[in-house]
Design a protein around this motif. Structure first.
Motif, PDB file in Angstrom:
ATOM      1  N   ALA A  30       6.457  17.526  30.072  1.00  0.00           N
ATOM      2  CA  ALA A  30       6.343  17.854  31.496  1.00  0.00           C
ATOM      3  C   ALA A  30       7.674  18.395  32.026  1.00  0.00           C
ATOM      4  CB  ALA A  30       5.939  16.621  32.287  1.00  0.00           C
ATOM      5  N   ASP A  31       7.598  19.101  33.137  1.00  0.00           N
ATOM      6  CA  ASP A  31       8.788  19.611  33.802  1.00  0.00           C
ATOM      7  C   ASP A  31       9.730  18.449  34.105  1.00  0.00           C
ATOM      8  OD1 ASP A  31      10.052  22.002  34.951  1.00  0.00           O
ATOM      9  OD2 ASP A  31       9.856  20.924  36.845  1.00  0.00           O
ATOM     10  N   GLY A  32      10.996  18.578  33.710  1.00  0.00           N
ATOM     11  CA  GLY A  32      11.989  17.535  33.964  1.00  0.00           C
ATOM     12  C   GLY A  32      12.128  16.512  32.852  1.00  0.00           C
ATOM     13  N   ASP A  33      11.217  16.517  31.883  1.00  0.00           N
ATOM     14  CA  ASP A  33      11.333  15.590  30.748  1.00  0.00           C
ATOM     15  C   ASP A  33      12.566  15.909  29.919  1.00  0.00           C
ATOM     16  OD1 ASP A  33       8.950  14.359  31.395  1.00  0.00           O
ATOM     17  OD2 ASP A  33       7.837  15.118  29.657  1.00  0.00           O
ATOM     18  N   TRP A  34      13.141  14.877  29.315  1.00  0.00           N
ATOM     19  CA  TRP A  34      14.216  15.060  28.356  1.00  0.00           C
ATOM     20  C   TRP A  34      13.610  15.344  26.992  1.00  0.00           C
ATOM     21  CZ3 TRP A  34      19.353  15.535  28.930  1.00  0.00           C
ATOM     22  CH2 TRP A  34      19.897  15.187  30.175  1.00  0.00           C
ATOM     23  N   VAL A  35      14.165  16.329  26.301  1.00  0.00           N
ATOM     24  CA  VAL A  35      13.740  16.652  24.941  1.00  0.00           C
ATOM     25  C   VAL A  35      14.987  16.776  24.068  1.00  0.00           C
ATOM     26  CG1 VAL A  35      11.607  17.818  25.632  1.00  0.00           C
ATOM     27  CG2 VAL A  35      13.718  19.136  25.412  1.00  0.00           C
ATOM     28  N   LEU A  36      14.771  16.714  22.772  1.00  0.00           N
ATOM     29  CA  LEU A  36      15.851  16.916  21.816  1.00  0.00           C
ATOM     30  C   LEU A  36      15.559  18.209  21.069  1.00  0.00           C
ATOM     31  CD1 LEU A  36      18.426  15.577  20.712  1.00  0.00           C
ATOM     32  CD2 LEU A  36      17.002  14.578  18.917  1.00  0.00           C
ATOM     33  N   ILE A  37      16.394  19.215  21.279  1.00  0.00           N
ATOM     34  CA  ILE A  37      16.244  20.503  20.606  1.00  0.00           C
ATOM     35  C   ILE A  37      17.003  20.408  19.294  1.00  0.00           C
ATOM     36  CG2 ILE A  37      16.645  22.991  20.778  1.00  0.00           C
ATOM     37  CD1 ILE A  37      14.700  21.781  22.828  1.00  0.00           C
ATOM     38  N   THR A  38      16.334  20.741  18.201  1.00  0.00           N
ATOM     39  CA  THR A  38      16.942  20.563  16.884  1.00  0.00           C
ATOM     40  C   THR A  38      16.788  21.824  16.039  1.00  0.00           C
ATOM     41  OG1 THR A  38      16.432  18.199  16.963  1.00  0.00           O
ATOM     42  CG2 THR A  38      16.899  19.136  14.808  1.00  0.00           C
ATOM     43  N   SER A  39      17.866  22.173  15.368  1.00  0.00           N
ATOM     44  CA  SER A  39      17.830  23.228  14.355  1.00  0.00           C
ATOM     45  C   SER A  39      18.428  22.622  13.091  1.00  0.00           C
ATOM     46  CB  SER A  39      18.633  24.456  14.804  1.00  0.00           C
ATOM     47  OG  SER A  39      20.020  24.226  14.655  1.00  0.00           O
ATOM     48  N   ARG A  40      18.523  23.396  12.052  1.00  0.00           N
ATOM     49  CA  ARG A  40      19.119  22.872  10.826  1.00  0.00           C
ATOM     50  C   ARG A  40      20.619  22.620  10.981  1.00  0.00           C
ATOM     51  NH1 ARG A  40      18.537  28.228   7.094  1.00  0.00           N
ATOM     52  NH2 ARG A  40      19.823  29.585   8.382  1.00  0.00           N
ATOM     53  N   ARG A  41      21.185  23.051  12.100  1.00  0.00           N
ATOM     54  CA  ARG A  41      22.624  22.898  12.320  1.00  0.00           C
ATOM     55  C   ARG A  41      22.990  21.756  13.256  1.00  0.00           C
ATOM     56  NH1 ARG A  41      21.586  28.443  11.764  1.00  0.00           N
ATOM     57  NH2 ARG A  41      22.730  29.284  10.012  1.00  0.00           N
ATOM     58  N   GLY A  42      22.002  21.169  13.947  1.00  0.00           N
ATOM     59  CA  GLY A  42      22.308  20.070  14.854  1.00  0.00           C
ATOM     60  C   GLY A  42      21.213  19.824  15.867  1.00  0.00           C
ATOM     61  N   SER A  43      21.482  18.913  16.804  1.00  0.00           N
ATOM     62  CA  SER A  43      20.524  18.560  17.860  1.00  0.00           C
ATOM     63  C   SER A  43      21.239  18.492  19.195  1.00  0.00           C
ATOM     64  CB  SER A  43      19.890  17.199  17.573  1.00  0.00           C
ATOM     65  OG  SER A  43      19.132  17.238  16.394  1.00  0.00           O
ATOM     66  N   VAL A  44      20.515  18.856  20.260  1.00  0.00           N
ATOM     67  CA  VAL A  44      21.065  18.859  21.610  1.00  0.00           C
ATOM     68  C   VAL A  44      20.019  18.291  22.565  1.00  0.00           C
ATOM     69  CG1 VAL A  44      21.911  20.323  23.487  1.00  0.00           C
ATOM     70  CG2 VAL A  44      22.493  20.879  21.132  1.00  0.00           C
TER      71      VAL A  44
END
Length: 91
Positions: A30-44
């Motif tokens: 949902a709008d405003g939710d926290w997510v963890l964006i991940t690639s093979r190089r790290g997470s944000v």
């Protein structure tokens, strides 16, 4: 350099991930939710901002926030001429 811009800081207080509403629905986000964006190089970690500005299956995240450093997710190669990250190079 953009992190030190007072006008930008007034406009945008925290990092976000632009995501198409249909993609968010599929991911149960949902709008405003926290997510963890991940690639093979790290997470944000960052908050979701729903918008149709970004097309389906495409996301956008500003890169100048220290607390949510999008550039750690990208290719770390360095362009010796421009003296900056070579973000358009092959993985």
């Amino acid at each position: 350099m953009t992190r030190n811009s007072p006008s930008l800081e007034r406009e945008i207080k925290e990092c976000f991930l632009e995501m198409h509403p249909e993609d968010a629905h599929e991911l149960k986000v949902a709008d405003g939710d926290w997510v963890l964006i991940t690639s093979r190089r790290g997470s944000v970690p960052t908050r979701v901002k729903l918008t149709d500005v970004s097309g389906r299956k495409t996301v956008f995240m500003p890169f100048h926030f220290l607390e949510s450093r999008a550039n750690i997710l990208t290719n770390p190669t360095f362009d010796p001429i421009a003296k900056s990250q070579n973000l358009r190079s092959a993985p």
